[in-house]
Scaffold this motif. Structure first.
Motif, PDB file in Angstrom:
ATOM      1  N   GLY A 163       5.036   9.828  30.364  1.00 26.83           N
ATOM      2  CA  GLY A 163       6.316  10.159  29.765  1.00 26.83           C
ATOM      3  C   GLY A 163       6.385   9.696  28.326  1.00 26.83           C
ATOM      4  O   GLY A 163       5.489   9.957  27.527  1.00 26.83           O
ATOM      5  N   VAL A 164       7.462   8.963  27.989  1.00 28.52           N
ATOM      6  CA  VAL A 164       7.648   8.527  26.602  1.00 28.52           C
ATOM      7  C   VAL A 164       7.455   7.009  26.579  1.00 28.52           C
ATOM      8  O   VAL A 164       6.346   6.531  26.739  1.00 28.52           O
TER       9      VAL A 164
ATOM     10  N   ASN B 107       4.256   3.871  30.081  1.00 28.87           N
ATOM     11  CA  ASN B 107       3.485   3.584  28.879  1.00 28.87           C
ATOM     12  C   ASN B 107       3.820   2.198  28.345  1.00 28.87           C
ATOM     13  O   ASN B 107       4.888   1.651  28.601  1.00 28.87           O
ATOM     14  N   CYS B 108       2.906   1.658  27.574  1.00 26.90           N
ATOM     15  CA  CYS B 108       3.036   0.297  27.057  1.00 26.90           C
ATOM     16  C   CYS B 108       3.952   0.304  25.830  1.00 26.90           C
ATOM     17  O   CYS B 108       3.495   0.473  24.696  1.00 26.90           O
ATOM     18  N   GLY B 109       5.247   0.152  26.081  1.00 31.92           N
ATOM     19  CA  GLY B 109       6.194   0.254  24.978  1.00 31.92           C
ATOM     20  C   GLY B 109       6.327   1.700  24.545  1.00 31.92           C
ATOM     21  O   GLY B 109       6.375   2.606  25.358  1.00 31.92           O
ATOM     22  N   ILE B 110       6.377   1.917  23.245  1.00 30.20           N
ATOM     23  CA  ILE B 110       6.603   3.250  22.684  1.00 30.20           C
ATOM     24  C   ILE B 110       5.407   3.633  21.809  1.00 30.20           C
ATOM     25  O   ILE B 110       4.953   2.845  20.980  1.00 30.20           O
ATOM     26  N   PRO B 111       4.859   4.859  22.020  1.00 27.73           N
ATOM     27  CA  PRO B 111       3.739   5.284  21.169  1.00 27.73           C
ATOM     28  C   PRO B 111       4.198   5.648  19.761  1.00 27.73           C
ATOM     29  O   PRO B 111       5.211   6.313  19.589  1.00 27.73           O
TER      30      PRO B 111
ATOM     31  N   LEU C 225      16.092   4.021  24.256  1.00 30.95           N
ATOM     32  CA  LEU C 225      15.572   5.245  24.854  1.00 30.95           C
ATOM     33  C   LEU C 225      15.153   6.192  23.738  1.00 30.95           C
ATOM     34  O   LEU C 225      15.831   6.291  22.711  1.00 30.95           O
ATOM     35  N   ARG C 226      14.051   6.895  23.941  1.00 31.05           N
ATOM     36  CA  ARG C 226      13.604   7.884  22.968  1.00 31.05           C
ATOM     37  C   ARG C 226      14.062   9.295  23.346  1.00 31.05           C
ATOM     38  O   ARG C 226      14.001  10.201  22.549  1.00 31.05           O
ATOM     39  N   ASN C 227      14.486   9.466  24.590  1.00 35.21           N
ATOM     40  CA  ASN C 227      14.910  10.763  25.099  1.00 35.21           C
ATOM     41  C   ASN C 227      16.335  10.686  25.595  1.00 35.21           C
ATOM     42  O   ASN C 227      16.847   9.594  25.844  1.00 35.21           O
ATOM     43  N   LYS C 228      16.954  11.825  25.777  1.00 33.30           N
ATOM     44  CA  LYS C 228      18.151  11.869  26.605  1.00 33.30           C
ATOM     45  C   LYS C 228      17.757  11.496  28.027  1.00 33.30           C
ATOM     46  O   LYS C 228      16.609  11.643  28.427  1.00 33.30           O
TER      47      LYS C 228
END
Length: 337
Positions: A215-216, A242-246, A316-319
């Motif tokens: 995912g994100v 995922n490990c934190g945010i890419p 959050l990076r997404n809705k």
């Protein structure tokens, strides 16, 4: 009701299991070139695959995934290896099995099965029957090499999950599956996290566990986890974030997660009801070791809210799925929290 098998037996014994971390990220660190098929390393560099599995076991993993994410004929065709599906998958399973067998404790070998990369009819040219056939071919190799379970992961389309689940049933392997909720809180093909449980429940004896991976960022997958565990509180739910945010730094992808952050992610995942917790892209053995300690030292806390997750892990990076047209689960959680 799913039948007894090594995965459900270990879950019954331990309650919560730690799955491993990233395959691709760690193989790139070991010298894999961009555009190179990781699966070819099962024959070309088996010692590097052995080391990755061993490092994850040493970090405390209860489940290790075979190096076969792109192990269908459709993915391997891109590397002119479509005639080696059985051998590459069997070899990968044998490498992981040898590490698991020497661990001195029970370690589950999960046969990683990723998407074919093709769209199924009517959106694309791949028929459902051909998808099942491709997954059967891959899983026969995994089974011959000794995997305990077919680990269907990073899926977007319901029909592809079902095709892989049908293949596992045909081959005689128990199976799990996870979606990647990377598009406004849903999968790219529109699957809502709360609906993941019912996707393949009628195939064979049903999945041993379902959930989310990749995912994100870590906060986003925990949001998906809340939706999944609210929809089916008694189900065995997987989360492998995922490990934190890419983030791109030049041409390199960098993951923001530190070991303390991933330890907090593991605690929040357990508070939110996950029974199988691991890491996806960017998750190293150091991160996984911190997650192991967090789970071993776990003290139950209340079910987290979105706000608490954002406060502890980051934005959050997404809705969320509910914001992009799902139900009002987020609002209910806010009132309850």
């Amino acid at each position: 009701m799913p039948t007894t098998n090594p995965l459900t037996d270990l879950l019954a014994e331990k309650g919560v299991l730690l799955a491993d971390g990233a395959t691709g990220t760690n193989l790139f660190a070991a010298g894999l070139e961009a555009g190179e098929a990781p699966e070819l390393w099962n024959e070309a560099h088996p010692e590097r695959i052995t080391k990755l599995h061993q490092d994850f076991v040493d970090a405390g993993a209860d489940i290790i995934l075979t190096n076969t994410f792109g192990g269908t004929r459709h993915r391997l065709k891109l590397h002119h290896a479509q005639d080696r599906v059985f051998d590459l998958n069997k070899r990968a399973a044998e490498i992981a099995k040898a590490v698991a067998d020497s661990a001195g404790r029970k370690v589950i070998v999960a046969g990683s099965v990723g998407p074919t990369g093709e769209l199924l009819i009517p959106l694309g040219a791949l028929s459902y029957e051909n998808a099942v056939e491709a997954f059967v071919e891959q899983m026969e190799g995994l089974k011959a090499g000794g995997v305990d379970v077919a680990w269907i992961e990073t899926m977007s389309a319901v029909d592809e999950i079902r095709a892989a689940a049908e293949a596992a049933t045909k081959v005689g392997l128990p199976y799990t599956y996870t979606g990647s909720f990377d598009t406004a809180g849903k999968t790219m093909m529109g699957l809502n996290p709360k609906d993941i449980h019912s996707v393949a429940g009628d195939i064979g004896s049903g999945p041993e566990a379902v959930g989310a991976n990749c995912g994100v960022g870590a906060s986003d997958i925990l949001s998906s986890l809340l939706d999944m565990t609210e929809a089916a509180p008694d189900a065995i739910t997987i989360v492998k974030g995922n490990c934190g945010i890419p983030e791109f730094r030049g041409s390199e992808i960098y993951y923001s997660g530190t070991p303390p952050l991933m330890a907090e992610y593991a605690r929040l995942a357990r508070d939110a009801g996950a029974k199988i917790i691991g890491g996806c892209c960017g998750t190293s053995c150091e991160h996984l070791a911190a997650m192991r300690v967090a789970l071993d030292d776990y003290t139950p806390r209340p079910r987290p809210t979105i706000e608490e997750i954002v406060d502890k892990i980051g934005p959050l990076r997404n809705k969320t799925a509910s914001e992009s047209g799902g139900d009002s689960g987020r609002e209910r959680r806010r009132r309850r929290g």
